[in-house]
Design a protein around this motif. Structure first.
Motif, mmCIF file in Angstrom:
data_model
loop_
_atom_site.group_PDB
_atom_site.id
_atom_site.type_symbol
_atom_site.label_atom_id
_atom_site.label_comp_id
_atom_site.label_asym_id
_atom_site.label_seq_id
_atom_site.Cartn_x
_atom_site.Cartn_y
_atom_site.Cartn_z
ATOM 1 N N LEU A 132 -20.750 17.643 3.247
ATOM 2 C CA LEU A 132 -19.607 17.653 4.149
ATOM 3 C C LEU A 132 -19.976 18.439 5.397
ATOM 4 O O LEU A 132 -20.506 19.553 5.298
ATOM 5 C CB LEU A 132 -18.390 18.293 3.479
ATOM 6 C CG LEU A 132 -17.966 17.768 2.102
ATOM 7 C CD1 LEU A 132 -16.729 18.516 1.603
ATOM 8 C CD2 LEU A 132 -17.711 16.266 2.134
ATOM 9 N N LYS A 133 -19.694 17.864 6.560
ATOM 10 C CA LYS A 133 -19.997 18.526 7.825
ATOM 11 C C LYS A 133 -18.721 18.715 8.631
ATOM 12 O O LYS A 133 -17.779 17.928 8.537
ATOM 13 C CB LYS A 133 -20.983 17.695 8.642
ATOM 14 C CG LYS A 133 -22.368 17.557 8.034
ATOM 15 C CD LYS A 133 -23.288 16.783 8.977
ATOM 16 C CE LYS A 133 -24.707 16.733 8.449
ATOM 17 N NZ LYS A 133 -25.615 16.042 9.404
ATOM 18 N N ALA A 134 -18.706 19.763 9.452
ATOM 19 C CA ALA A 134 -17.599 19.997 10.375
ATOM 20 C C ALA A 134 -18.043 21.000 11.431
ATOM 21 O O ALA A 134 -19.088 21.650 11.293
ATOM 22 C CB ALA A 134 -16.362 20.510 9.644
ATOM 23 N N SER A 135 -17.230 21.129 12.449
ATOM 24 C CA SER A 135 -17.569 22.058 13.526
ATOM 25 C C SER A 135 -17.500 23.510 13.068
ATOM 26 O O SER A 135 -18.141 24.381 13.661
ATOM 27 C CB SER A 135 -16.651 21.832 14.732
ATOM 28 O OG SER A 135 -15.296 21.835 14.348
ATOM 29 N N PHE A 136 -16.734 23.772 11.971
ATOM 30 C CA PHE A 136 -16.637 25.147 11.458
ATOM 31 C C PHE A 136 -16.575 25.115 9.934
ATOM 32 O O PHE A 136 -15.955 24.231 9.341
ATOM 33 C CB PHE A 136 -15.395 25.860 12.008
ATOM 34 C CG PHE A 136 -15.363 25.951 13.504
ATOM 35 C CD1 PHE A 136 -16.067 26.950 14.176
ATOM 36 C CD2 PHE A 136 -14.658 25.016 14.253
ATOM 37 C CE1 PHE A 136 -16.064 27.012 15.558
ATOM 38 C CE2 PHE A 136 -14.641 25.082 15.632
ATOM 39 C CZ PHE A 136 -15.348 26.087 16.288
ATOM 40 N N VAL A 137 -17.197 26.118 9.328
ATOM 41 C CA VAL A 137 -17.174 26.282 7.872
ATOM 42 C C VAL A 137 -16.931 27.757 7.564
ATOM 43 O O VAL A 137 -17.584 28.632 8.148
ATOM 44 C CB VAL A 137 -18.503 25.827 7.224
ATOM 45 C CG1 VAL A 137 -18.533 26.191 5.739
ATOM 46 C CG2 VAL A 137 -18.717 24.328 7.409
ATOM 47 N N HIS A 147 -14.255 17.835 14.526
ATOM 48 C CA HIS A 147 -13.586 19.069 14.931
ATOM 49 C C HIS A 147 -12.590 19.481 13.842
ATOM 50 O O HIS A 147 -11.408 19.107 13.857
ATOM 51 C CB HIS A 147 -12.866 18.862 16.265
ATOM 52 C CG HIS A 147 -12.346 20.126 16.876
ATOM 53 N ND1 HIS A 147 -13.085 21.287 16.980
ATOM 54 C CD2 HIS A 147 -11.130 20.418 17.433
ATOM 55 C CE1 HIS A 147 -12.375 22.224 17.562
ATOM 56 N NE2 HIS A 147 -11.181 21.720 17.842
ATOM 57 N N ALA A 148 -13.099 20.227 12.883
ATOM 58 C CA ALA A 148 -12.317 20.598 11.702
ATOM 59 C C ALA A 148 -12.898 21.870 11.110
ATOM 60 O O ALA A 148 -13.997 22.312 11.469
ATOM 61 C CB ALA A 148 -12.356 19.468 10.671
ATOM 62 N N LEU A 149 -12.142 22.458 10.195
ATOM 63 C CA LEU A 149 -12.572 23.657 9.480
ATOM 64 C C LEU A 149 -12.698 23.324 8.003
ATOM 65 O O LEU A 149 -11.727 22.891 7.376
ATOM 66 C CB LEU A 149 -11.557 24.789 9.661
ATOM 67 C CG LEU A 149 -11.848 26.064 8.861
ATOM 68 C CD1 LEU A 149 -12.999 26.832 9.482
ATOM 69 C CD2 LEU A 149 -10.599 26.941 8.760
ATOM 70 N N ILE A 150 -13.874 23.493 7.453
ATOM 71 C CA ILE A 150 -14.069 23.379 5.999
ATOM 72 C C ILE A 150 -13.841 24.755 5.394
ATOM 73 O O ILE A 150 -14.477 25.735 5.787
ATOM 74 C CB ILE A 150 -15.472 22.859 5.671
ATOM 75 C CG1 ILE A 150 -15.680 21.465 6.268
ATOM 76 C CG2 ILE A 150 -15.677 22.810 4.169
ATOM 77 C CD1 ILE A 150 -17.070 20.890 6.043
ATOM 78 N N VAL A 177 -11.423 22.383 0.927
ATOM 79 C CA VAL A 177 -10.421 21.678 1.729
ATOM 80 C C VAL A 177 -10.875 21.646 3.186
ATOM 81 O O VAL A 177 -11.634 22.510 3.640
ATOM 82 C CB VAL A 177 -9.020 22.314 1.605
ATOM 83 C CG1 VAL A 177 -8.486 22.151 0.191
ATOM 84 C CG2 VAL A 177 -9.018 23.774 2.011
ATOM 85 N N VAL A 178 -10.399 20.630 3.886
ATOM 86 C CA VAL A 178 -10.761 20.428 5.284
ATOM 87 C C VAL A 178 -9.488 20.431 6.116
ATOM 88 O O VAL A 178 -8.593 19.601 5.898
ATOM 89 C CB VAL A 178 -11.503 19.095 5.483
ATOM 90 C CG1 VAL A 178 -11.906 18.930 6.943
ATOM 91 C CG2 VAL A 178 -12.728 19.011 4.573
ATOM 92 N N PHE A 179 -9.375 21.385 7.040
ATOM 93 C CA PHE A 179 -8.225 21.445 7.941
ATOM 94 C C PHE A 179 -8.608 20.819 9.278
ATOM 95 O O PHE A 179 -9.585 21.237 9.919
ATOM 96 C CB PHE A 179 -7.766 22.887 8.160
ATOM 97 C CG PHE A 179 -7.064 23.481 6.976
ATOM 98 C CD1 PHE A 179 -5.740 23.164 6.717
ATOM 99 C CD2 PHE A 179 -7.724 24.346 6.112
ATOM 100 C CE1 PHE A 179 -5.074 23.705 5.621
ATOM 101 C CE2 PHE A 179 -7.077 24.888 5.011
ATOM 102 C CZ PHE A 179 -5.748 24.563 4.765
#
Length: 487
Positions: A5-10, A52-55, A398-400
């Motif tokens: 899972l990838k996102a701009s923020f973790v 553009h999400a937060l994991i 979870v991904v916000f």
């Protein structure tokens, strides 16, 4: 299958605390996280880039709304002594009865678990109201709740609630306690049978807990046996405690000890104890006992306070104070308890209420509330594999989404969410590596049909208030709109 899972923020975990990664990834295989960071060196079978999400680690709700919330019916509808929120003496004399059918009881859990998942909650300890029940919960109904949790994929700590008594309203509108100890002890036996039969069900997604209802509705024998069972089974005990002046003074009168003092005598003040809500302890301005003994008990016992700021803020009450409790080393978790089942909402209100009570922003930080919803909840359950994204932890992720206009101009992923976010900004959820929600939709759930049934069932619940209120007034006299209906 290995998934990336990838996102701009973790939000990762460095072994002692959460840290924020930019443009990072989380890799898991089966139910276990293998990697958090940049540039995983191995092969992956599937990659999902959320942009553009937060994991985030999945949120842990220690007092999770498991009901069609009846608490909202107290909002600006006058005294709960008059509206059927508590049993009237007349209703008790006639014989309490169930407001829902067995099928409707099952539905309320399906509805509640769906919305917990929808709001980014991956681990839940559900709580429901007993006032519209004939008594407490039963083994057979909770056996079906296990299946609902397994079907939806939520991680749940379950156990039927049991109690020896119920608070009711006398004709003169004073409160009193009705007792039926044999029924309470029978409820405990059902709870122990449930624990032994279902602890570890669905690949350990379902775990058991002991859930006596409220401290003021339990007898010494019931809680002493609960303490012994908890020690034998290593089971968490969640007991609503220190949540009202009435409770505090009633326990002192009946047991000749404060609620916390009584729990200490019974052997229930241990690290396995989860206590919503921990507000009214000795020394609180609203109670008669002004000693600091309860504070010393809290700081020395290892118990967890399940803080539920939203439900208390509605009635003008607040914990005094979150920062003080945390600084004293008391483990703090979070709970929803009421609608909405949204821990982001409770983080926001918890932050603001703490700063109002504390008279400034120095004692309580945003990180403290987020930690309570993740690491604090995990500690309460004795689980160092939950509430964090790190190799070896459970793949509860979870991904916000961070693109919604209501979040405002972007400046920081967690600050945007804690200032303006909602639980329903959760876009995706994985529990034990299983995808239970994707693109804002809980897997296998028709949300429109679910809501239609909830509306019909809630009307039935509102109508049931008539039989519990003095004089059996019709619902239109019990529930008032914000403004009068136009004629």
């Amino acid at each position: 299958m290995r998934t990336c899972l990838k996102a701009s923020f973790v939000v990762g975990f460095n072994g002692s605390a959460h840290v924020l990664w930019r443009d990072a990834e989380v890799v898991f295989s089966g139910d276990t996280i293998e990697f958090v960071g940049h540039n995983f060196p191995g092969h992956v079978d599937k990659t999902v880039d959320y942009g553009h999400a937060l994991i985030s680690p999945g949120l842990i709700d220690l007092d999770a709304l498991g009901d069609l919330d009846s608490g909202v019916l107290t909002l600006d509808n006058g005294s709960k002594l008059e509206m059927g929120r508590l049993w009237s003496e007349d209703y008790l004399r006639q014989g309490p009865r169930e407001s829902y059918t067995d099928e409707e009881e099952r539905f309320k859990y399906r509805y509640a678990f769906t919305h917990l998942i929808r709001n980014g909650i991956t681990t839940a300890l559900p709580i429901t109201s007993m006032y519209y029940r004939a008594w407490a919960e039963r083994y057979d109904e909770f056996a079906s709740v296990v299946d609902i949790a397994g079907e939806l994929g939520i991680r749940a700590y379950l156990g039927p609630c049991y109690m020896s008594g119920m608070t009711y309203v006398r004709q003169d509108r004073s409160l009193d306690q009705f007792w039926d100890e044999p029924r309470g002890l029978s409820g405990l036996e059902q709870a122990l049978r449930f624990f032994r039969d279902f602890d570890g069900a669905h690949g350990c997604l379902v775990r058991g807990m002991l859930a006596p209802d409220r401290i003021e509705t339990c007898t010494p024998q019931l809680l002493a046996r609960t303490a012994a069972a908890s020690a034998e089974l290593k089971a968490p005990v969640r007991l609503h405690c220190c949540q009202s002046v009435y409770e505090f003074e009633t326990v002192e009168k009946l047991r000749h000890a404060t609620p916390l003092g009584w729990l200490e005598q019974l052997g229930l003040l241990t690290p396995r104890a989860i206590l919503p809500h921990g507000i009214y302890i000795s020394g609180h301005p609203g109670v008669s006992n002004k000693s600091d003994h309860d504070w010393r008990r809290l700081t020395g016992s290892g118990v967890t306070i399940a803080h539920c700021p939203a439900v208390f803020a509605r009635t003008g009450e607040a914990l005094d104070s979150f920062g003080k409790y945390r600084a004293a080393g008391i483990n703090m978790g979070l709970g929803t308890d009421t609608w909405p089942p949204d821990l982001l909402h409770n983080m926001q209100l918890g932050l603001y209420m703490a700063r109002v009570v504390e008279g400034g922003a120095a004692q309580t930080a945003m990180a403290d509330l987020y930690n309570a919803a993740t690491l604090g909840g995990a500690k309460a359950l004795g689980r160092d594999d939950l509430g964090r994204l790190a190799a070896g932890a459970q793949a509860d992720i979870v991904v916000f989404d961070l693109k919604a206009p209501h979040l405002g101009p972007f400046f920081d992923p967690l600050k945007n969410l804690l200032v303006a976010g909602r639980g329903t900004d959760c876009r995706a959820s994985y529990i034990g590596g299983r995808s239970v929600m994707e693109d804002f939709e809980v897997c296998g759930i028709d949300m429109h049909a679910l809501q239609d049934q909830a509306n019909r069932q809630f009307e039935k619940l509102m109508a049931s208030h008539q039989s519990r209120a003095f004089g059996n007034p019709p619902p239109e006299r019990l529930f008032h709109p914000v403004f009068p209906w136009a004629s």
